[in-house]
Design a protein around this motif. Structure first.
Motif, mmCIF file in Angstrom:
data_model
loop_
_atom_site.group_PDB
_atom_site.id
_atom_site.type_symbol
_atom_site.label_atom_id
_atom_site.label_comp_id
_atom_site.label_asym_id
_atom_site.label_seq_id
_atom_site.Cartn_x
_atom_site.Cartn_y
_atom_site.Cartn_z
ATOM 1 N N LEU A 224 0.169 -7.463 -2.068
ATOM 2 C CA LEU A 224 -1.346 -7.014 -2.259
ATOM 3 C C LEU A 224 -2.029 -7.854 -1.067
ATOM 4 C CD1 LEU A 224 -3.997 -5.975 -3.387
ATOM 5 C CD2 LEU A 224 -3.816 -7.836 -5.150
ATOM 6 N N LEU A 225 -1.726 -9.197 -0.997
ATOM 7 C CA LEU A 225 -2.449 -10.163 -0.294
ATOM 8 C C LEU A 225 -2.185 -9.926 1.336
ATOM 9 C CD1 LEU A 225 -1.199 -13.722 -1.805
ATOM 10 C CD2 LEU A 225 -3.421 -12.661 -1.660
ATOM 11 N N GLU A 226 -1.182 -9.288 1.702
ATOM 12 C CA GLU A 226 -1.229 -8.668 2.990
ATOM 13 C C GLU A 226 -1.992 -7.878 3.476
ATOM 14 O OE1 GLU A 226 2.951 -7.130 3.602
ATOM 15 O OE2 GLU A 226 3.805 -8.563 3.246
ATOM 16 N N HIS A 227 -2.789 -7.048 2.730
ATOM 17 C CA HIS A 227 -3.863 -6.035 3.094
ATOM 18 C C HIS A 227 -5.237 -6.979 3.321
ATOM 19 C CE1 HIS A 227 -1.470 -2.680 2.244
ATOM 20 N NE2 HIS A 227 -1.278 -3.157 1.079
ATOM 21 N N PHE A 228 -5.218 -8.314 2.880
ATOM 22 C CA PHE A 228 -6.485 -8.950 3.239
ATOM 23 C C PHE A 228 -6.252 -10.282 4.258
ATOM 24 C CE2 PHE A 228 -6.758 -7.220 -0.983
ATOM 25 C CZ PHE A 228 -8.000 -6.618 -0.809
ATOM 26 N N GLN A 229 -5.078 -10.364 4.619
ATOM 27 C CA GLN A 229 -4.625 -11.451 5.482
ATOM 28 C C GLN A 229 -5.446 -11.276 6.792
ATOM 29 O OE1 GLN A 229 -0.437 -12.136 6.195
ATOM 30 N NE2 GLN A 229 -0.612 -14.057 6.768
ATOM 31 N N TRP A 230 -6.061 -12.477 7.387
ATOM 32 C CA TRP A 230 -6.591 -12.527 8.462
ATOM 33 C C TRP A 230 -8.009 -11.798 8.655
ATOM 34 C CZ3 TRP A 230 -4.168 -16.225 9.682
ATOM 35 C CH2 TRP A 230 -2.495 -16.367 9.587
ATOM 36 N N LEU A 231 -8.488 -11.063 7.389
ATOM 37 C CA LEU A 231 -9.643 -10.561 7.538
ATOM 38 C C LEU A 231 -10.718 -11.413 7.300
ATOM 39 C CD1 LEU A 231 -8.979 -7.238 5.415
ATOM 40 C CD2 LEU A 231 -8.859 -7.738 7.742
ATOM 41 N N THR A 232 -12.150 -11.298 7.808
ATOM 42 C CA THR A 232 -13.196 -11.987 7.424
ATOM 43 C C THR A 232 -13.525 -11.484 6.080
ATOM 44 O OG1 THR A 232 -14.754 -10.334 8.145
ATOM 45 C CG2 THR A 232 -14.002 -11.970 9.919
ATOM 46 N N ASP B 230 -7.763 4.049 4.013
ATOM 47 C CA ASP B 230 -6.389 4.109 3.888
ATOM 48 C C ASP B 230 -5.878 2.544 3.471
ATOM 49 O OD1 ASP B 230 -7.210 2.750 6.440
ATOM 50 O OD2 ASP B 230 -5.187 3.400 7.202
ATOM 51 N N THR B 231 -6.505 1.623 3.872
ATOM 52 C CA THR B 231 -6.088 0.240 3.283
ATOM 53 C C THR B 231 -6.721 0.075 1.851
ATOM 54 O OG1 THR B 231 -6.483 -0.520 5.392
ATOM 55 C CG2 THR B 231 -6.476 -2.066 3.836
ATOM 56 N N HIS B 232 -7.864 0.623 1.416
ATOM 57 C CA HIS B 232 -8.169 0.464 0.355
ATOM 58 C C HIS B 232 -7.181 1.196 -0.813
ATOM 59 C CE1 HIS B 232 -10.717 1.437 -3.294
ATOM 60 N NE2 HIS B 232 -11.526 0.381 -2.960
ATOM 61 N N GLU B 233 -6.804 2.294 -0.525
ATOM 62 C CA GLU B 233 -5.864 3.172 -1.334
ATOM 63 C C GLU B 233 -4.670 2.152 -1.426
ATOM 64 O OE1 GLU B 233 -3.945 5.794 -3.546
ATOM 65 O OE2 GLU B 233 -6.046 5.467 -3.497
ATOM 66 N N ALA B 234 -4.101 1.589 -0.154
ATOM 67 C CA ALA B 234 -2.985 0.933 -0.202
ATOM 68 C C ALA B 234 -3.213 -0.416 -1.146
ATOM 69 C CB ALA B 234 -2.366 0.425 1.129
ATOM 70 N N ALA B 235 -4.189 -0.913 -0.932
ATOM 71 C CA ALA B 235 -4.486 -2.107 -1.900
ATOM 72 C C ALA B 235 -4.462 -1.741 -3.405
ATOM 73 C CB ALA B 235 -5.789 -2.888 -1.292
ATOM 74 N N ALA B 236 -5.235 -0.637 -3.561
ATOM 75 C CA ALA B 236 -5.153 -0.059 -4.941
ATOM 76 C C ALA B 236 -3.802 -0.051 -5.692
ATOM 77 C CB ALA B 236 -6.062 1.237 -4.941
ATOM 78 N N LEU B 237 -3.000 0.599 -4.569
ATOM 79 C CA LEU B 237 -1.603 0.901 -5.425
ATOM 80 C C LEU B 237 -0.767 -0.279 -5.494
ATOM 81 C CD1 LEU B 237 -0.538 4.071 -3.557
ATOM 82 C CD2 LEU B 237 -1.258 3.732 -5.799
ATOM 83 N N MET C 174 -1.989 -3.292 -6.440
ATOM 84 C CA MET C 174 -2.717 -3.653 -7.747
ATOM 85 C C MET C 174 -2.138 -2.991 -8.656
ATOM 86 S SD MET C 174 -6.788 -4.229 -7.114
ATOM 87 C CE MET C 174 -7.237 -3.016 -5.772
ATOM 88 N N ALA C 175 -1.939 -1.854 -8.841
ATOM 89 C CA ALA C 175 -1.381 -1.106 -9.913
ATOM 90 C C ALA C 175 0.072 -1.547 -10.135
ATOM 91 C CB ALA C 175 -1.280 0.297 -9.546
ATOM 92 N N ASP C 176 1.011 -2.038 -9.021
ATOM 93 C CA ASP C 176 2.272 -2.596 -9.142
ATOM 94 C C ASP C 176 2.183 -4.008 -9.805
ATOM 95 O OD1 ASP C 176 3.374 -0.417 -7.949
ATOM 96 O OD2 ASP C 176 3.350 -1.417 -5.982
ATOM 97 N N VAL C 177 1.095 -4.606 -9.529
ATOM 98 C CA VAL C 177 0.891 -6.048 -10.039
ATOM 99 C C VAL C 177 0.541 -5.710 -11.450
ATOM 100 C CG1 VAL C 177 -0.378 -8.019 -10.205
ATOM 101 C CG2 VAL C 177 0.102 -7.136 -8.202
ATOM 102 N N LEU C 178 -0.111 -4.894 -11.981
ATOM 103 C CA LEU C 178 -0.635 -4.653 -13.262
ATOM 104 C C LEU C 178 0.604 -4.224 -13.929
ATOM 105 C CD1 LEU C 178 -2.537 -4.314 -15.649
ATOM 106 C CD2 LEU C 178 -3.221 -2.106 -14.594
ATOM 107 N N LEU C 179 1.478 -3.170 -13.629
ATOM 108 C CA LEU C 179 2.545 -2.643 -14.236
ATOM 109 C C LEU C 179 3.485 -3.555 -14.352
ATOM 110 C CD1 LEU C 179 2.455 0.860 -12.495
ATOM 111 C CD2 LEU C 179 1.871 0.295 -14.920
ATOM 112 N N TYR C 180 3.741 -4.565 -13.465
ATOM 113 C CA TYR C 180 4.635 -5.656 -13.789
ATOM 114 C C TYR C 180 4.183 -6.587 -14.938
ATOM 115 C CZ TYR C 180 8.706 -4.605 -10.318
ATOM 116 O OH TYR C 180 9.478 -3.778 -9.738
#
Length: 122
Positions: A47-55, A65-72, A74-80
Motif C-alpha cells: 500500500l505504501l508503494e502507491h504513495f512513495q515519493w508523492l507530494t 488507476d492508482t486509487h483503485e490499486a491502493a483500494a485493493l 487496503m482491502a488486503d490489509v483489512l482482510l489479513y
C-alpha cells in the motif's frame, strides 16, 4: 466519546468469508498468527508503494488507476487483519472502540486540537 456505529456485522461477514476461503483451500495450517502478521505487514508495504515519493497534494489526488490499486491493497490489509483477529480470538471492533476511548483520554481536544504532537508532549 464520539458515537460509532457497530461494525460487528461487516466484520463478522468478512471473518466468515475469510474462514470459508481459507478452509476451502486447506490453508488453515498456514494461517498462524506469525504468518498472518507478516503477510499483513507485507500488504501494508505494498500500500505504501502507491504513495512513495508523492507530494502531500499528489497523494490526495491519486489517478484513478492508482486509487483503485491502493483500494485493493487496503482491502488486503483489512482482510489479513480480520483473519488475524479471528485466529487470535480478538473482537476487532471492540478493540478498536477501546482504543478510540484510550486515544480520547490521551489526546484531550483542548490540548490536541491542531497539533500533531504525541500525547506525552502535549
Amino acid at each position: 466519546m464520539s458515537e460509532i456505529r457497530p461494525a460487528g456485522d461487516a466484520l463478522d461477514e468478512l471473518r466468515e468469508a475469510m474462514r470459508r476461503f481459507t478452509t476451502e483451500r486447506e490453508w488453515t495450517a498456514f494461517h498462524t498468527p506469525k504468518n498472518l502478521a507478516m503477510a499483513l505487514a507485507g500488504e501494508a508495504g505494498e500500500l505504501l508503494e502507491h504513495f512513495q515519493w508523492l507530494t502531500p497534494e499528489q497523494s490526495a489526488r491519486l489517478p484513478a488507476d492508482t486509487h483503485e490499486a491502493a483500494a485493493l491493497e487496503m482491502a488486503d490489509v483489512l482482510l489479513y487483519l480480520v483473519r488475524l483477529s479471528d485466529v487470535l480470538g480478538v473482537d476487532l471492533a471492540g478493540a478498536a472502540r477501546r482504543k478510540i476511548r484510550i486515544n480520547e483520554e490521551r489526546y484531550p481536544v483542548e490540548l490536541a486540537r491542531g497539533r500533531a504532537d504525541k500525547y506525552n508532549r502535549l
